[in-house]
Design an enzyme around this catalytic site. Structure first.
Site, PDB file in Angstrom:
ATOM      1  N   SER A  99      -2.129   1.851   1.034  1.00  0.00           N
ATOM      2  CA  SER A  99      -0.772   2.225   1.413  1.00  0.00           C
ATOM      3  C   SER A  99      -0.084   1.039   2.084  1.00  0.00           C
ATOM      4  CB  SER A  99      -0.807   3.471   2.307  1.00  0.00           C
ATOM      5  OG  SER A  99       0.478   4.036   2.439  1.00  0.00           O
ATOM      6  N   ASP A 103       1.188  10.409  -7.205  1.00  0.00           N
ATOM      7  CA  ASP A 103       1.477  10.097  -5.800  1.00  0.00           C
ATOM      8  C   ASP A 103       2.938  10.412  -5.492  1.00  0.00           C
ATOM      9  OD1 ASP A 103       1.794   8.958  -3.277  1.00  0.00           O
ATOM     10  OD2 ASP A 103       0.500   7.252  -3.725  1.00  0.00           O
ATOM     11  N   HIS A 108      -1.588  10.530  -3.140  1.00  0.00           N
ATOM     12  CA  HIS A 108      -1.724   9.320  -2.323  1.00  0.00           C
ATOM     13  C   HIS A 108      -3.143   9.132  -1.801  1.00  0.00           C
ATOM     14  CE1 HIS A 108       0.014   5.937  -0.274  1.00  0.00           C
ATOM     15  NE2 HIS A 108      -0.299   6.382   0.923  1.00  0.00           N
TER      16      HIS A 108
END
Length: 723
Positions: free
Chosen positions: A593, A668, A700
């Site tokens: 991320s 995601d 995610h």
């Protein structure tokens, strides 16, 4: 004869050494739960403060029970209910007690929507007569008891309803709810993700009014994702997602009076393009508190709304040169004075205001941070909180008087301490961990911190791990760019300081985050043990922009995400590479991320330092990410184009020299696959070779079935081959 015995003895000793070698950890063990830590079940204190309830599930009968235990002894005392005795349902996934504990909401057939939101079929259980009533045949969201447990309010298909538990009558409060257009009583995607709440309605103390938020997302741009599934044709998920600089939902506050069924919009003031990140009723049943935040998120008004005439008055204003963090720490005392946390003096501390919003005093002070606010005990006149007073990598639990005097440290072990208090603040359960100790759970007296009893530990896990002879996770600091940065390191268990080892760095680095703490192994730490066994050194450094070292340290990255954080990772790698035992030509970095954004930038901007990088679910340009998070730190792309573009990996692809692995989940909804696809295209057009993998329909977190095992096998093989 004597010689023969000695010879046989030597043979036995040698063979014992051969067979006593340490066990080697495997990826299968890491991801099948072999090293899973024992945790305490999620518990809820009863009002008496002497007992708590736990949801237990019987796997053999597929039933659920809510069982009552004694804080002092830990013994089960009784069951509030057991679904084995209920004809209507076999089991349930969650529960919610009414304020008076006379009724219980049970959730069944739960369907997850996004990170925090879900819908389910609910039942109401009457504790006294043991009757079970179905709330609705429909799957609804966020059902909540009125204070006297006579009604329930909930949301169905973006409209708010109430249900009368006596008459069984359902009343529809709003009628204009429509998917991807109008939302009443629950938050839109970006509020849920970035302000961390879903239920956007609240009962007042006497149950006469419901305050709620209405989101008009008609003009918010839509994002769509193909979900491939297993059918012949894929489906498409379409939802409103405001990216940085784009149109947000228009949010408004409404007040509904149950007796008159009057529904009125509240005029908060002359605000343009704003957020309402929190609403909360005060101790006065006629006064609602509302937090209004400007789009830049650096100016917050605390407003009191009088429900009798819907008049709104600002009682407190807070500003910041960078941004203001939104928390749930606002607490109203009986006289409507209130407790608030703020970074206004450069560190996060507790403040006390009177009911008109005038500051009475700053309760906590010092060059350390309040990291958790637990609540106020009116009987003892004490505030309970967690802080970094004993170092930014540690946490301790304290109590203090509202006047800032008689501070008491309630935890003694150095490491990460976290408390869960009983309803009347008689007891607290302490969760403790350190680099050498997996989670321990103990019960303490809240007055002085004295140990009442041990509840649970992970001694069995330590015994299991002994066969592997894991390397220690060692905490230290490293001086980089004029700052002492926190660091941990794991070395191979047969570490030889005369040898040179490749280095793999992990980081997250997002604003206010922390990856270096005095805590035991997480799942990834076991993976690092596997890599250490393969001859790698693993290290993590928390650079500028991370949390718990003061506002200035955290907010230095404002308007330039990816600049100072990347500089610190590159310079930390150079400093580590200069050590005799680290091979400076074999330094890799990885992250997920925000960490993927960082690792991508690191191998591009630090192409002479890092020879390998892995980026999982990375943000590739902040132009692609949501408005609330991104603009908090960057303002809008229209206002700050250079800040967005100069530190975006997509604009530095020509600098790639090392080995780069790019990974993303196809489903995601948070950091969209668009990021990776745009990065792939940029790399292709720059004629740069790289590796990449897409996990179909995964969100995610990229998990489910064998997904995590496959993902970490992929990354392990890449590291072993390239670093």
């Amino acid at each position: 004869m004597k010689f023969s015995k000695i010879f046989v003895g030597l043979l036995i000793t040698a063979s014992s050494v051969i067979y006593a070698q340490d066990k080697e950890i495997s990826l299968e063990e890491i991801y099948d739960g072999t090293f899973r830590q024992e945790r305490l079940q999620s518990l809820q204190s009863l009002n008496n403060g002497e007992e708590y309830v736990v949801l237990n599930r019987n796997q053999d009968t597929n039933t659920s029970s809510i069982d009552v235990y004694s804080y002092e002894t830990g013994k089960k005392l009784r069951s509030l209910l057991d679904s084995e005795n209920l004809a209507e349902i076999s089991g349930f996934q969650g529960f919610q007690l009414s304020d008076d504990e006379s009724k219980i909401l049970l959730s069944t057939k739960v369907e997850q929507i996004y990170r925090r939101s879900s819908r389910a079929v609910y039942y109401i259980y009457n504790v006294k007569d043991r009757n079970l009533t179905k709330l609705s045949d429909k799957k609804v969201q966020e059902p909540t008891f009125s204070p006297d447990a006579s009604k329930i309010a909930y949301v169905f298909e973006n409209n708010i309803y109430t249900y009368n538990l006596t008459s069984g009558e359902e009343t529809q409060i709003t009628t204009d709810g429509e998917k991807n257009k109008i939302i009443n009583g629950v938050t839109d995607w970006v509020y849920e993700e970035e302000f961390a709440f879903v239920r956007a309605f609240a009962w007042n103390k006497t149950g006469t009014h419901i305050a709620y938020l209405k989101f008009d997302e008609s003009e918010v741009p839509e994002f769509s994702m193909d979900i491939f599934g297993k059918d012949l044709y894929p489906t498409q998920q379409v939802f409103k997602y405001p990216k940085a600089g784009e149109k947000n939902s228009e949010v408004a506050l409404y007040m509904y009076e149950l007796s008159s069924e009057k529904n009125e919009k509240v005029k908060l003031g002359d605000y343009q393009d704003f957020y309402i990140p929190r609403i909360k009723w005060t101790q006065d049943p006629e006064i609602l508190s509302v937090q209004v935040l400007n789009r830049h998120q650096n100016n917050l008004d605390l407003i009191f709304v009088d429900a009798t005439n819907n008049e709104a008055n600002v009682v407190m204003n807070e500003t910041d040169d960078a941004y203001i963090d939104i928390t749930d720490n606002l607490t109203f005392l009986e006289d409507n004075s209130f407790i608030w946390t703020s970074e206004k003096d450069g560190w996060n501390h507790i403040y006390l205001y009177n009911k008109k919003g005038k500051l009475k005093n700053q309760v906590t002070k010092g060059n350390w941070e309040v990291t958790n606010y637990y609540g106020y005990d009116k009987n003892a006149n004490r505030i309970f909180y967690q802080s970094t007073e004993n170092g930014s990598v540690n946490r301790d639990v304290y109590s203090i008087k509202p006047n800032g005097k008689r501070k008491t440290r309630l935890t003694q072990k150095e490491g990460m301490n976290s408390a869960d208090f009983s309803a009347d603040f008689t007891y607290f359960i302490n969760s403790y961990t350190s680099t050498e100790t997996p989670y321990e759970f103990t019960l303490h007296n809240a007055k002085n911190g004295k140990l009442v009893r041990k509840i649970k530990d992970n001694s069995a896990l330590l015994e299991k791990e002994a066969a592997y002879n894991f390397s220690a996770k060692v905490l230290s600091t490293i001086e980089v760019n004029g700052n002492e940065l926190n660091m941990w390191m794991i070395k191979p268990k047969d570490f030889d300081p005369k040898k040179k080892y490749p280095l793999l760095m992990f980081q997250y680095s997002g604003p206010g985050s922390q990856s270096v703490s005095n805590s035991y192994f997480g799942t990834n730490d076991y993976w690092y043990q596997l890599l250490a066994n393969e001859g790698y050194i693993i290290a993590t450094v928390d650079g500028r922009g991370t949390g718990f070292k003061g506002a200035a340290f955290k907010k230095v990255t404002q308007k330039e995400l990816g600049k100072y954080e990347v500089e610190d990772q590159i310079d930390a790698a150079k400093k580590l590479g200069a050590r005799d035992y680290i091979d400076e030509d074999r330094i890799g970095i990885w992250g997920w991320s925000y960490g993927g954004f960082m690792s991508s930038n690191a191998i591009l901007k630090g192409n002479d330092t890092f020879s390998m990088a892995i980026a999982v679910a990375p943000v590739i340009s902040w132009r692609f990410y949501d408005s609330i998070y991104t603009e908090r730190y960057m303002t809008t792309p229209q206002e700050n184009p250079s800040g967005y573009d100069e530190n975006s990996p997509i604009n530095h692809v020509e600098k790639l020299k090392g080995d780069y692995l790019l990974i993303h989940g196809g489903g995601d909804d948070n950091v969209h696959l668009q990021n990776t696809m745009r990065m792939v295209e940029a790399l292709v057009q720059a004629n740069k070779q790289f590796d990449w993998a897409i996990y179909p329909d995964r969100n995610h977190g990229i998990y489910g079935g064998n997904t995590r095992l496959h993902l970490y096998t992929l990354m392990t093989n890449f590291i072993k081959e390239k670093l």
